[in-house]
Design a protein around this motif. Structure first.
Motif, PDB file in Angstrom:
ATOM      1  N   TRP A  82       0.835  -1.194   0.000  1.00 43.52           N
ATOM      2  CA  TRP A  82       0.000   0.000   0.000  1.00 43.52           C
ATOM      3  C   TRP A  82       0.871   1.245   0.000  1.00 43.52           C
ATOM      4  CZ3 TRP A  82      -4.438   2.186  -0.932  1.00 43.52           C
ATOM      5  CH2 TRP A  82      -4.815   3.369  -0.298  1.00 43.52           C
ATOM      6  N   GLU A  83       0.747   2.042  -1.063  1.00 37.84           N
ATOM      7  CA  GLU A  83       1.403   3.344  -1.149  1.00 37.84           C
ATOM      8  C   GLU A  83       0.317   4.318  -1.573  1.00 37.84           C
ATOM      9  OE1 GLU A  83       4.658   2.959  -3.845  1.00 37.84           O
ATOM     10  OE2 GLU A  83       5.908   1.834  -2.440  1.00 37.84           O
ATOM     11  N   SER A 112      -0.934  -1.951  -4.617  1.00 33.74           N
ATOM     12  CA  SER A 112      -0.277  -2.761  -5.638  1.00 33.74           C
ATOM     13  C   SER A 112      -0.332  -4.231  -5.230  1.00 33.74           C
ATOM     14  CB  SER A 112       1.181  -2.333  -5.806  1.00 33.74           C
ATOM     15  OG  SER A 112       1.250  -0.977  -6.209  1.00 33.74           O
ATOM     16  N   ILE A 113      -0.773  -5.073  -6.148  1.00 32.84           N
ATOM     17  CA  ILE A 113      -0.915  -6.502  -5.881  1.00 32.84           C
ATOM     18  C   ILE A 113      -0.153  -7.278  -6.949  1.00 32.84           C
ATOM     19  CG2 ILE A 113      -2.544  -8.413  -5.594  1.00 32.84           C
ATOM     20  CD1 ILE A 113      -4.680  -6.189  -5.035  1.00 32.84           C
ATOM     21  N   ARG A 114       0.860  -8.015  -6.535  1.00 34.04           N
ATOM     22  CA  ARG A 114       1.631  -8.816  -7.488  1.00 34.04           C
ATOM     23  C   ARG A 114       0.897 -10.129  -7.724  1.00 34.04           C
ATOM     24  NH1 ARG A 114       6.292 -12.186  -7.140  1.00 34.04           N
ATOM     25  NH2 ARG A 114       6.413 -11.833  -4.895  1.00 34.04           N
ATOM     26  N   ASP A 156      -4.668  -1.983 -14.383  1.00 31.69           N
ATOM     27  CA  ASP A 156      -5.134  -0.994 -13.418  1.00 31.69           C
ATOM     28  C   ASP A 156      -6.632  -1.167 -13.193  1.00 31.69           C
ATOM     29  OD1 ASP A 156      -2.645   0.138 -13.170  1.00 31.69           O
ATOM     30  OD2 ASP A 156      -2.991   1.636 -14.726  1.00 31.69           O
ATOM     31  N   VAL A 157      -7.044  -1.156 -11.931  1.00 34.51           N
ATOM     32  CA  VAL A 157      -8.467  -1.209 -11.582  1.00 34.51           C
ATOM     33  C   VAL A 157      -8.796   0.071 -10.817  1.00 34.51           C
ATOM     34  CG1 VAL A 157     -10.259  -2.419 -10.291  1.00 34.51           C
ATOM     35  CG2 VAL A 157      -8.471  -3.721 -11.467  1.00 34.51           C
ATOM     36  N   HIS A 158      -9.689   0.869 -11.354  1.00 36.40           N
ATOM     37  CA  HIS A 158     -10.094   2.124 -10.713  1.00 36.40           C
ATOM     38  C   HIS A 158     -11.374   1.877  -9.913  1.00 36.40           C
ATOM     39  CE1 HIS A 158      -7.107   4.487 -12.941  1.00 36.40           C
ATOM     40  NE2 HIS A 158      -7.388   3.688 -13.960  1.00 36.40           N
ATOM     41  N   GLY A 206      -0.724 -18.419  -0.775  1.00 31.93           N
ATOM     42  CA  GLY A 206       0.472 -17.816  -1.356  1.00 31.93           C
ATOM     43  C   GLY A 206       0.266 -16.655  -2.293  1.00 31.93           C
ATOM     44  N   ALA A 207      -0.948 -16.327  -2.667  1.00 25.36           N
ATOM     45  CA  ALA A 207      -1.187 -15.235  -3.596  1.00 25.36           C
ATOM     46  C   ALA A 207      -2.564 -14.651  -3.328  1.00 25.36           C
ATOM     47  CB  ALA A 207      -1.082 -15.721  -5.041  1.00 25.36           C
ATOM     48  N   ALA A 208      -2.815 -13.490  -3.910  1.00 25.47           N
ATOM     49  CA  ALA A 208      -4.131 -12.862  -3.807  1.00 25.47           C
ATOM     50  C   ALA A 208      -4.841 -12.978  -5.151  1.00 25.47           C
ATOM     51  CB  ALA A 208      -3.982 -11.393  -3.410  1.00 25.47           C
ATOM     52  N   VAL A 209      -6.166 -12.931  -5.098  1.00 25.00           N
ATOM     53  CA  VAL A 209      -6.977 -13.005  -6.311  1.00 25.00           C
ATOM     54  C   VAL A 209      -7.883 -11.783  -6.336  1.00 25.00           C
ATOM     55  CG1 VAL A 209      -8.616 -14.378  -7.652  1.00 25.00           C
ATOM     56  CG2 VAL A 209      -6.951 -15.521  -6.165  1.00 25.00           C
TER      57      VAL A 209
END
Length: 309
Positions: free
Chosen positions: A158-159, A164-166, A174-176, A192-195
């Motif tokens: 988070w910035e 930002s999600i890898r 980009d999702v607005h 191990g990851a996000a969806v």
């Protein structure tokens, strides 16, 4: 349905034997031949057709109806997207036009849901309840910054104002949010990851792995005790231990120190009571840095409900 998609991938992945090994063996022994249709469309890694994963808080039956009502055009578009990355079975090409075939697929989805998720719901909800306690504590202590930065440090950053999600897939997009907000959903099966589901309803969804206790527990299909069993156990707890269990149930993210303060016992005594309750399957404990956070399990809540009645 999103959780079912994740469970199907874990079923085929063969990793994390301690956590999922017994679950895999149990469900594989109960899956019928119709499950093959679903497994053909949801691989262990890679894209699966988006129309199989309607989001929302509706019941499983209502979500299956939503899959059955998917417009033919949406089905064709989703299948074309997947076909660009891997070979689909020949029968899948007719899904957009053959409603009877789609009904068969929906029936197979229902069967897979009943085998993979339904018997393990109480165990999964214990894990998710404990995760919510940790996330709530992060939000109270450090705001959104701490909540996001500790959600999945290897992949989420988070910035302000950007999250930002890898992605495991390597997707770059980009999702607005446009004022819609973001729904955070812990998962017992995502690892191990996000969806991300940008088209989730009523708002975009971020699915992330639920926080795991220090000693990883396998998913269990053991049912919670009945009210009669709970009443018998309540007589064995004793006043102080019952008060400890009630305190944990009433306070989200209850620490050992909070138990000691609420019940008016020493921290050492609170820790001892929590250890006994955890060994009996009535609470779960997560270690969050130097703090032990306790949450009631489904069995613990059943016990309290029996005592109240």
């Amino acid at each position: 349905m999103v959780e079912l998609n994740a469970a199907l991938r874990v079923l085929q992945d063969r990793g994390q034997e301690v956590r999922f090994g017994a679950w895999r063996r149990e469900v594989l022994g109960r899956l019928g031949p119709e499950a093959r249709m679903v497994l053909d469309l949801v691989p262990s890694h890679g894209l699966s057709p988006g129309f199989l994963n309607p989001t929302g808080t509706r019941s499983a039956a209502e979500l299956l109806e939503a899959v059955a009502a998917t417009p033919a055009r949406r089905i064709r578009e989703d299948l074309a997207e997947v076909a660009a990355t891997r070979v689909l079975p020949g029968w899948a090409r007719a899904l957009g036009e053959d409603r009877e075939l789609l009904d068969r697929l929906v029936g197979a989805l229902g069967h897979v849901h009943d085998v993979l998720l339904t018997p393990y719901r109480a165990s999964a909800e214990d894990l998710l309840s404990a995760d919510r306690a940790v996330r709530g504590r992060d939000l109270l202590e450090g705001g959104v910054q701490q909540l996001f930065n500790r959600l999945l440090p290897a992949r989420i950053r988070w910035e302000a104002p950007v999250l930002s999600i890898r992605m495991f897939s390597g997707l770059d997009e980009d999702v607005h949010l446009a004022g819609r907000g973001l729904l955070l959903v812990p998962s017992a099966y995502v690892t191990g990851a996000a969806v991300v589901f940008p088209e989730g309803e009523p708002q975009p969804v971020l699915l992330y792995p639920a926080h795991q206790p220090a000693a990883v527990r396998p998913l269990s299909g053991t049912p919670a005790p009945s009210a009669q069993t709970g009443a018998a156990l309540a007589a064995l707890l004793g006043r102080t231990r019952a008060a400890v269990l009630l305190t944990i149930a009433e306070q989200d993210g209850c620490s050992t120190g909070a138990i000691a303060s609420a019940v008016r016992i020493s921290a050492a005594s609170a820790s001892e009571h929590a250890t006994v309750l955890r060994a009996a399957g009535l609470i779960s404990t997560l270690r969050d840095r130097t703090t032990a956070i306790h949450s009631p399990t489904a069995a613990g809540l059943t016990l309290l409900a029996a005592g109240a009645s």
